[in-house]
Design an enzyme around this catalytic site. Structure first.
Site, short mmCIF file in Angstrom:
data_model
loop_
_atom_site.label_atom_id
_atom_site.label_comp_id
_atom_site.label_asym_id
_atom_site.label_seq_id
_atom_site.Cartn_x
_atom_site.Cartn_y
_atom_site.Cartn_z
N ASP A 180 -22.98 -9.27 -29.12
CA ASP A 180 -22.63 -9.91 -28.08
C ASP A 180 -22.56 -11.42 -28.45
O ASP A 180 -22.71 -11.93 -29.50
CB ASP A 180 -23.16 -9.70 -26.84
N SER A 186 -34.52 -11.91 -24.39
CA SER A 186 -33.63 -10.80 -24.40
C SER A 186 -33.78 -10.19 -25.81
O SER A 186 -32.99 -9.06 -25.90
CB SER A 186 -32.13 -11.43 -24.20
N HIS A 211 -26.74 -11.74 -29.37
CA HIS A 211 -27.67 -10.89 -29.84
C HIS A 211 -27.12 -9.99 -31.03
O HIS A 211 -25.95 -9.73 -31.00
CB HIS A 211 -27.86 -9.70 -28.58
#
Length: 332
Positions: A272, A31, A275
């Site tokens: 978040d 991600s 990240h």
């Protein structure tokens, strides 16, 4: 064309490609570098709803786990190229294939059972199989001979940037779930300290086999830990709290429209629970591009690209000289 790959679990690959002055750019990983592949999958590991993308040029979510640009986007800026498209995007066709492709998928890891809770994600082995499919599409577009110039090392890639793991225990989610009094989770910090030196040794062995500077090791732990340990030195207000989330340190659950949302994303290291913000990503990439051996070895990306450009220019001059000699040869 030279190719770069990012692996975070990422790899950025630069390999020769059809336009001699350009670079194909391939991204494999999780991600941290996914730019929208998971949007096309039935999985919960998605960043396709606001406020993701709030600072992206379109101000809309794109599948990037960021408020704006992610690491591959910013590397593309440094290369002077447009961002690579997600491999699963139906828009990745025609001339877009010449730019490269992003194969990353949020939730994956080195092991096949990593991210099993997300069910339908593109694990590393499948990402590499997708690269093989990409080759077929490229051959159909430019022909087999030119397509062979865009590949991983054994197929022509010449620069592979491999990032180790960052200080995992310092992510807001880990501080909230496993840290003591808001500090970094010690077990995950130890895991990073054990993994990264072993990765470096493997890359050194690969360089001994394939040539120095083919595989470039990015010390993500050092890069991240600099601004996590002293955020004020980089203009951040906090490295403990996520900008978007809920619970302790905004570290629980996903970033959603119902989450707490900070007003100034540039003041936060983390967007978040896991990240970085776009601003933190820019600091990370600046070290990949220009950092000392403490951050990236055996050379940084800027030095590698300069060496590649010099070698390409020398090869071009030699080709021109050979062509002139052939033209001057008397005909009988």
């Amino acid at each position: 064309m030279t190719a770069v790959m990012v692996v975070v679990v990422a790899a950025v690959v630069m390999a020769p490609a059809p336009a001699e002055s350009a670079r194909a750019f391939f991204v494999f990983g999780d991600s941290l570098v996914d730019n929208g592949n998971n949007n096309y999958l039935l999985t919960s590991a998605r960043a396709d709803a606001p406020p993701y993308g709030i600072d992206y040029p379109t101000h809309r979510p794109t599948g990037r786990f960021s408020n704006g640009l992610n690491i591959p986007d910013i590397i593309s800026e440094h290369l002077g190229a447009e961002p690579t498209m997600p491999y699963l995007s139906p828009e990745l066709r025609g001339a877009k294939l010449l730019v490269g492709a992003n194969f990353a998928s949020a939730g994956v890891g080195i092991l096949n059972d990593t991210g099993i809770q997300f069910v339908n994600i593109v694990r590393i082995g499948r990402q590499l199989r997708h690269f093989g499919e990409y080759q077929g599409k490229l051959r159909a577009l430019v022909g087999a001979a030119r397509a062979r110039r865009v590949r991983l090392y054994e197929m022509g890639a010449r620069r592979v940037l491999v990032t180790g793991t960052g200080p995992l225990g310092c992510a807001p989610a880990e501080r909230a779930l496993h840290g003591r009094n808001g500090e970094c989770a010690p077990d995950l910090m130890r895991a990073s300290e054990l993994f990264n030196p072993q990765l470096s040794r493997v890359l050194q062995e690969l360089n001994a086999r394939h040539g120095a500077g083919t595989f470039i090791a990015a010390n993500s732990f050092r890069v991240h830990f600099d601004f996590i340990s002293d955020p004020a030195a980089f203009g951040f207000a906090t490295a403990k709290e996520a900008c978007c989330g809920q619970g302790p340190h905004n570290g629980l659950g996903l970033c959603t429209a119902m989450s707490n949302l900070c007003a100034d994303r540039d003041k936060y290291v983390f967007w978040d629970a896991y990240h970085p913000t776009e601003r933190a990503n820019r600091i990370i990439v600046s070290q990949f591009m220009n950092g000392s051996l403490d951050y990236v070895s055996p050379l940084n990306l800027s030095a590698a690209l300069e060496m590649d450009a010099t070698a390409a220019a020398a090869a071009s001059r030699m080709q021109d000289k050979v062509a002139r000699l052939a033209d001057d040869k008397p005909r009988v």
